[in-house]
Scaffold this motif. Sequence first.
Motif, mmCIF file in Angstrom:
data_model
loop_
_atom_site.group_PDB
_atom_site.id
_atom_site.type_symbol
_atom_site.label_atom_id
_atom_site.label_comp_id
_atom_site.label_asym_id
_atom_site.label_seq_id
_atom_site.Cartn_x
_atom_site.Cartn_y
_atom_site.Cartn_z
ATOM 1 N N VAL A 91 89.529 49.105 110.851
ATOM 2 C CA VAL A 91 90.863 49.147 111.514
ATOM 3 C C VAL A 91 91.932 48.241 110.756
ATOM 4 O O VAL A 91 93.065 48.600 110.595
ATOM 5 N N PHE A 92 91.354 47.185 110.457
ATOM 6 C CA PHE A 92 91.766 46.117 110.034
ATOM 7 C C PHE A 92 92.678 46.251 108.607
ATOM 8 O O PHE A 92 93.903 45.939 108.160
ATOM 9 N N LEU A 93 91.829 46.974 107.572
ATOM 10 C CA LEU A 93 92.383 47.318 106.285
ATOM 11 C C LEU A 93 93.673 48.184 106.167
ATOM 12 O O LEU A 93 94.471 47.709 105.600
ATOM 13 N N PRO A 94 93.768 49.293 106.983
ATOM 14 C CA PRO A 94 94.747 50.007 106.979
ATOM 15 C C PRO A 94 95.987 49.214 107.957
ATOM 16 O O PRO A 94 97.113 49.466 107.171
ATOM 17 N N GLN A 95 95.718 48.278 108.633
ATOM 18 C CA GLN A 95 96.594 47.641 109.027
ATOM 19 C C GLN A 95 97.322 46.619 107.962
ATOM 20 O O GLN A 95 98.658 46.309 107.853
ATOM 21 N N LEU A 96 96.713 46.015 107.159
ATOM 22 C CA LEU A 96 96.877 45.182 105.980
ATOM 23 C C LEU A 96 97.670 45.922 105.002
ATOM 24 O O LEU A 96 98.683 45.500 104.621
ATOM 25 N N SER A 146 98.314 40.451 100.299
ATOM 26 C CA SER A 146 97.739 41.232 99.341
ATOM 27 C C SER A 146 96.306 40.605 98.728
ATOM 28 O O SER A 146 95.377 41.343 98.665
ATOM 29 N N ASP A 147 96.290 39.311 98.856
ATOM 30 C CA ASP A 147 95.205 38.481 98.614
ATOM 31 C C ASP A 147 94.045 38.789 99.496
ATOM 32 O O ASP A 147 92.961 38.930 99.138
ATOM 33 N N MET A 148 94.627 38.699 100.706
ATOM 34 C CA MET A 148 93.698 38.985 101.937
ATOM 35 C C MET A 148 93.144 40.165 101.850
ATOM 36 O O MET A 148 91.879 40.555 102.224
ATOM 37 N N LEU A 149 93.764 41.443 101.592
ATOM 38 C CA LEU A 149 93.545 42.618 101.590
ATOM 39 C C LEU A 149 92.399 42.822 100.311
ATOM 40 O O LEU A 149 91.491 43.474 100.652
#
Length: 169
Positions: A91-96, A146-149
């Motif tokens: 869920v987090f990845l699409p939010q990022l 972007s780095d966190m993603l």
Amino acid sequence: MLITSAKAAKMLRQLNDELRTLQVREGKTKTFVAALQEDIESVRPKYNFKEMRDAQAEVERKIRKLKHALNIFNTTTVVPEFDMTIDEMLVFLPQLNKQCSLLSGMRDAMPKVRVSSGYSGNSAILDYQYTNYDIEEANKRYIELSDMLAKAQTALDLINSTVEFEIDI
């Protein structure tokens, strides 16, 4: 059997393909057309209702078992660097991604841009659109996210390709 979620995804694609093939074959053999003057048995395709039902049911059972095991793995396995389960990460990845897309546009903005007034004619009034935020701050936040993603995707890929779980199909 011990498998990784990457292997489970491949198995799931294969099982879905196998099910689709069975369904297509059934569609082509469960009925047939014969002319009145033909010997019906000579043109009848090989089809066994029970065997076809059983074969599809078996593949569907394997798909259920595999998806269930994968769901349990995703809801119980924690991605350490993020202190989230894989399920939460999905869920987090699409939010990022969405935040990065928004910030990408914001960091590309100009502080002041002339816009057309929408009127035709020779108007002496010029309209400008101004950014109402610090463009450099948007750029910094974009780089952070972007780095966190990238880190999140790499962490998830590592778990998906190395951590094994038990499946009995």
